[in-house]
Design a protein around this motif. Structure first.
Motif, mmCIF file in Angstrom:
data_model
loop_
_atom_site.group_PDB
_atom_site.id
_atom_site.type_symbol
_atom_site.label_atom_id
_atom_site.label_comp_id
_atom_site.label_asym_id
_atom_site.label_seq_id
_atom_site.Cartn_x
_atom_site.Cartn_y
_atom_site.Cartn_z
ATOM 1 N N LYS A 169 62.904 46.119 63.785
ATOM 2 C CA LYS A 169 62.007 45.248 64.556
ATOM 3 C C LYS A 169 60.769 46.000 65.045
ATOM 4 C CE LYS A 169 64.940 44.497 67.717
ATOM 5 N NZ LYS A 169 65.874 45.477 67.112
ATOM 6 N N THR A 170 60.997 47.114 65.716
ATOM 7 C CA THR A 170 59.886 47.845 66.320
ATOM 8 C C THR A 170 58.976 48.441 65.255
ATOM 9 O OG1 THR A 170 61.243 48.334 68.267
ATOM 10 C CG2 THR A 170 59.306 49.712 67.923
ATOM 11 N N THR A 171 59.551 48.917 64.164
ATOM 12 C CA THR A 171 58.740 49.445 63.067
ATOM 13 C C THR A 171 57.879 48.349 62.466
ATOM 14 O OG1 THR A 171 60.456 51.087 62.568
ATOM 15 C CG2 THR A 171 58.839 50.649 60.856
ATOM 16 N N THR A 172 58.444 47.157 62.321
ATOM 17 C CA THR A 172 57.672 46.023 61.810
ATOM 18 C C THR A 172 56.534 45.675 62.767
ATOM 19 O OG1 THR A 172 59.630 45.136 60.688
ATOM 20 C CG2 THR A 172 57.815 43.610 61.079
ATOM 21 N N THR A 173 56.822 45.642 64.063
ATOM 22 C CA THR A 173 55.787 45.373 65.063
ATOM 23 C C THR A 173 54.678 46.412 64.990
ATOM 24 O OG1 THR A 173 57.417 44.367 66.539
ATOM 25 C CG2 THR A 173 55.353 45.085 67.534
ATOM 26 N N GLU A 174 55.062 47.666 64.845
ATOM 27 C CA GLU A 174 54.091 48.753 64.779
ATOM 28 C C GLU A 174 53.136 48.574 63.600
ATOM 29 O OE1 GLU A 174 52.530 52.132 66.590
ATOM 30 O OE2 GLU A 174 54.205 50.893 67.247
ATOM 31 N N ARG A 175 53.668 48.147 62.455
ATOM 32 C CA ARG A 175 52.820 47.912 61.277
ATOM 33 C C ARG A 175 51.886 46.729 61.502
ATOM 34 N NH1 ARG A 175 55.684 52.287 61.247
ATOM 35 N NH2 ARG A 175 55.744 53.352 59.225
ATOM 36 N N MET A 176 52.379 45.704 62.166
ATOM 37 C CA MET A 176 51.526 44.544 62.461
ATOM 38 C C MET A 176 50.319 44.959 63.306
ATOM 39 S SD MET A 176 54.268 41.545 63.341
ATOM 40 C CE MET A 176 55.284 40.777 62.083
ATOM 41 N N LEU A 177 50.560 45.760 64.312
ATOM 42 C CA LEU A 177 49.471 46.202 65.185
ATOM 43 C C LEU A 177 48.480 47.077 64.420
ATOM 44 C CD1 LEU A 177 51.492 47.099 68.422
ATOM 45 C CD2 LEU A 177 50.189 45.022 67.954
ATOM 46 N N TYR A 178 48.989 47.895 63.525
ATOM 47 C CA TYR A 178 48.128 48.798 62.757
ATOM 48 C C TYR A 178 47.263 48.019 61.764
ATOM 49 C CZ TYR A 178 46.736 52.590 59.628
ATOM 50 O OH TYR A 178 46.008 53.477 58.867
ATOM 51 N N TYR A 179 47.889 47.122 60.996
ATOM 52 C CA TYR A 179 47.139 46.387 59.979
ATOM 53 C C TYR A 179 46.167 45.381 60.592
ATOM 54 C CZ TYR A 179 50.543 48.405 56.772
ATOM 55 O OH TYR A 179 51.326 49.279 56.052
ATOM 56 N N SER A 180 46.441 44.948 61.813
ATOM 57 C CA SER A 180 45.524 44.026 62.474
ATOM 58 C C SER A 180 44.391 44.765 63.180
ATOM 59 C CB SER A 180 46.283 43.145 63.478
ATOM 60 O OG SER A 180 46.900 43.944 64.469
ATOM 61 N N GLY A 181 44.418 46.102 63.146
ATOM 62 C CA GLY A 181 43.323 46.894 63.678
ATOM 63 C C GLY A 181 43.433 47.256 65.138
ATOM 64 N N TYR A 182 44.633 47.151 65.732
ATOM 65 C CA TYR A 182 44.781 47.412 67.165
ATOM 66 C C TYR A 182 45.352 48.792 67.476
ATOM 67 C CZ TYR A 182 43.249 42.829 68.573
ATOM 68 O OH TYR A 182 42.475 41.731 68.812
ATOM 69 N N THR A 183 45.740 49.534 66.464
ATOM 70 C CA THR A 183 46.119 50.934 66.663
ATOM 71 C C THR A 183 45.510 51.748 65.529
ATOM 72 O OG1 THR A 183 48.201 50.638 65.431
ATOM 73 C CG2 THR A 183 48.304 50.408 67.821
ATOM 74 N N ARG A 184 45.287 53.021 65.795
ATOM 75 C CA ARG A 184 44.642 53.876 64.803
ATOM 76 C C ARG A 184 45.637 54.683 63.986
ATOM 77 N NH1 ARG A 184 39.450 54.956 64.285
ATOM 78 N NH2 ARG A 184 37.975 53.990 65.712
ATOM 79 N N ALA A 185 46.896 54.701 64.399
ATOM 80 C CA ALA A 185 47.901 55.477 63.676
ATOM 81 C C ALA A 185 49.205 54.702 63.654
ATOM 82 C CB ALA A 185 48.100 56.842 64.347
ATOM 83 N N LEU A 186 50.005 54.944 62.641
ATOM 84 C CA LEU A 186 51.309 54.296 62.515
ATOM 85 C C LEU A 186 52.332 55.034 63.371
ATOM 86 C CD1 LEU A 186 51.346 53.666 58.656
ATOM 87 C CD2 LEU A 186 51.370 51.906 60.414
ATOM 88 N N GLY A 187 52.845 54.377 64.384
ATOM 89 C CA GLY A 187 53.870 54.983 65.220
ATOM 90 C C GLY A 187 55.218 54.984 64.531
#
Length: 730
Positions: free
Chosen positions: A62-80
């Motif tokens: 779940k959290t890994t999927t959320t992390e990718r969503m935030l990254y691909y939508s441009g809201y984080t600069r690195a993949l957590g």
């Protein structure tokens, strides 16, 4: 750099509350790359809002999927990464150390002109309340599955919670890169265990380490992620139509699957999803950065907007503010932070709002958009959104927030003139229409908690009050005999986390007593009795008599009723005193002092002398109830867990032998790839420290999960043993 910082402040964004943990300079560069209207971003049209939750069994991704969503939508600069402890939504120290989600976290981001308010929820059974209160305010959900395991124990639990709230879902079969990933097995488990109709929208290309992408069955396109290294972030992928030059087996599989899809769906996939007649199923591997962008597309395409969900009670508020508080966090500088789901009207900062449940008015000082532990301050937020507020010091989970007493009364009048329809989903009163709150489960474990010195007792009480407000599944009470503080929670991990938070966040080194199971008590047969209480206190005589009957019932809760004749005669204040007396007697059973379940009380008669206080009436009823409960015969109910163990076949006999010693009952043993999946029911009292024992007997080659199945009557021998132990005879 000063000019840059001033530009950020002018936009209304404080650098210490940016939605990502970067400096003003870094964030400014992001803004200049893609400038958006702040109002358009934060208050989009309601049809472009998606309030969704990510739910799953623990470790499904779940959290890994959320992390990718935030990254691909441009809201984080690195993949957590969960293992590295640097994800956005798992920001608690305990989450990062243990690699699990403990509390739900809300984030807000854009995807293709849509605003997505997403809540990442825990997958561990001890924190099921976090899932419950998130689903209460959401419009849709993404159920994440480990494609090698299909539906697991906690998957079933969260799915039932979603069904209870009529939440449309999209399924994401994650971890398609695992060697044991099995599409057909996962689909069949959705059909059989969830009783849902999977609507397969994609099939995987390749399997295991050769998994490279998916075929979109609706567009007949092949989506491939040609990652050249482990550092490749998967942001770009290739989409092209399937041609005759493709692998014949792939073409055949895609053709068969697409034909089945067309036959199955005569209506649009979205209509089927919103009607909850089917669940779209997509594939991917979040950890390997494959398949997340199509999942985001599916969220915006198939899950409902807030105005597509039927909120019966909200319609009476029309355009006035109506919101539900579903979560509270404590901030040392700002005080309580209250999460609100706005159902109607507009929420504005620096305004007063009325809490119907508390019947008080509070001033909201600030309004924030949540992004895990970071926030952006805004002046207002419209219906359909999830907001974070500062200044609501009395509001707790489940409270209904409106603009004023006047608007609440107006809504109540509209409901009454409309015949009061829809009241089954909330409470209607003269003070307004109260939205249904959050259902809080009963604790199953408890232990004593003591401060290091009596000088710290007040600090401990303050900390526990704050934690209870944050977490309604945590209960704290004081033992009337010993005076000790009792901590009640949902499991070993839950209480361990609370203990750790008290130490870290409040600086108090507390001592916990032995963990004990929260049993329940019920009765075996019907019994009737009467009692009279006559006391003179000072120059005032208090006298009351009551006649009542108790009987066992099949449901878990307890109730009190009056005969029809008494119902017409009894005074309101006397009736309230009688009900209080009955309810207080349900809190402590006659056998071991555990709460009573499954008992109905019928009050035949009540006689009260003039001048008798309500407290004396309650005391008389409570004493009479205790007599009746003892006459009816006591039965201890113990919590029984549904257990699922995945283990290699060579260790199966060891696991079975251990379960037999724990009074376990094996229900089924299934084969899953090279492993055996054992399903059993086991009393919770026998599961203390089970993870350590299982690790020992299987040399670390087994995993397990469990959830509360039911409270069952303890057999006579075990009940006798428990009674002796609790009374100190053993």
């Amino acid at each position: 750099l000063l000019c840059m910082s001033l530009f950020v402040v002018k936009l209304g964004l404080q650098t210490n509350h940016l939605p990502v943990k970067y400096s003003a300079f870094t964030f400014l560069l992001t803004i200049t790359d893609d400038i958006k209207s702040l109002r358009a971003v934060l208050n989009p049209d309601i049809s472009k809002i998606r309030n969704i939750g990510i739910m799953a069994h623990i470790d499904a991704g779940k959290t890994t999927t959320t992390e990718r969503m935030l990254y691909y939508s441009g809201y984080t600069r690195a993949l957590g990464d969960v293992d590295d402890g640097d994800t956005v939504t798992d920001f608690m120290a305990q989450e990062r150390e243990r690699g699990i989600t403990i509390q739900s976290a809300a984030v807000t981001f854009d995807w293709k002109s849509h605003r997505i308010n997403l809540i990442d929820t825990p997958g561990h059974v001890d924190f099921t309340l976090e899932v419950e209160r998130a689903l209460r305010v959401l419009d849709g959900a993404v159920a994440v599955f480990d494609s090698s395991a299909g539906v697991e124990a906690q998957t079933l639990t969260v799915w039932r919670q979603a069904e209870k709230h009529h939440i449309p879902c999209v399924c994401f079969l994650n971890k398609m890169d695992k060697p044991t990933a099995d599409l057909n097995f996962s689909l069949e488990s959705i059909r059989l265990k969830l009783k849902a109709t999977p609507v397969l929208l994609q099939i995987p290309i390749g399997s295991g380490k050769n998994f490279t992408g998916v075929v979109d069955l609706l567009t007949n396109q092949k989506l491939t992620w040609n990652l050249t290294s482990t550092q490749d972030d998967g942001r770009t992928f290739e989409a092209k139509s399937l041609g005759q030059s493709e692998d014949p087996e792939l073409l055949e599989a895609a053709g068969e699957a697409r034909t089945a899809l067309i036959e199955q769906l005569q209506e649009a996939v979205r209509r089927v999803t919103l009607a909850r007649k089917g669940v779209p199923v997509l594939c991917g591997s979040s950890l390997r950065n494959k398949g997340v962008q199509p999942l985001l597309d599916a969220i915006t395409s198939y899950l409902p907007a807030p105005n597509e969900r039927h909120q019966d009670l909200v319609r009476w508020y029309k355009d006035d503010l109506c919101a539900l508080a579903f979560k509270v966090l404590h901030d040392k500088q700002r005080g309580p932070l209250v999460f609100l789901r706005i159902y109607s009207g507009t929420l504005k900062s620096q305004t007063a709002v009325h809490n119907i449940n508390r019947n008080n008015t509070e001033r909201m000082s600030r309004l924030l958009v949540p992004f895990a532990d970071q926030q952006v301050e805004i002046p207002s937020m419209s219906a359909g959104n999830i907001a974070l507020t500062v200044g609501l010091k009395q509001t707790v989970t489940g409270d209904t927030i409106v603009s004023s007493k006047v608007s609440a009364a107006a809504a109540a009048r509209r409901a009454q003139s409309d015949g009061g329809t829809g009241t089954k989903r909330g409470d209607q009163a003269d003070i307004g229409i109260v939205l249904s709150g959050v259902e809080v489960p009963d604790p199953v474990f408890f232990c004593t908690i003591e401060p290091p010195t009596m000088a710290k007792q007040a600090d401990l009480e303050s900390a526990l009050n704050c934690l209870q407000r944050e977490d309604p599944s945590l209960k704290v009470r004081v033992d009337p005999d010993s005076g000790q503080t009792i901590l009640c929670g949902m499991g070993e991990l839950h209480i361990d986390i609370i203990h750790d938070r008290i130490r870290r966040e409040y600086g108090i080194e507390t001592h916990l007593g032995p963990l004990q199971v929260a049993y329940r008590e019920t009765i075996l047969q019907e019994a009737s009795t009467a009692d009279t209480l006559d006391r003179t206190i000072g120059d005032r005589r208090h006298a009351a008599s009551v006649n009542l009957t108790v009987r066992p019932v099949d449901f878990a809760s307890c109730e009190v009723a009056f005969t029809e004749e008494l119902q017409m005669q009894i005074q309101p204040e006397t009736k309230e005193a009688v009900e209080n007396g009955v309810q207080s007697s349900y809190l402590q059973g006659p056998l071991l002092g555990y709460p009573i379940w499954g008992v109905s009380s019928l009050i035949h008669s009540v006689s009260v002398e003039p001048g008798t206080s309500p407290a004396m009436v309650s005391a008389c009823v409570s004493r009479c109830m205790l007599k009746a409960l003892r006459l009816a015969g006591g039965q201890v109910l113990e919590p029984v867990m549904s257990l699922e163990v995945t283990v290699g076949e060579e260790y199966l006999s060891s696991v079975l032998g251990d379960l037999a010693q724990r009074r376990g009952t094996v229900r089924e043993i299934q084969s899953r790839h090279d492993n055996k999946v054992l399903m059993a029911t086991v009393p919770l009292a026998e599961m203390m420290g089970y993870s350590t024992v299982l690790r020992t007997v299987t040399s670390g080659n087994a995993t397990f999960s469990m959830e509360l199945d039911a409270y069952e009557a303890m057999n006579p021998h075990d009940q006798s043993t428990l009674l002796k132990r609790m009374s100190g005879l053993m």
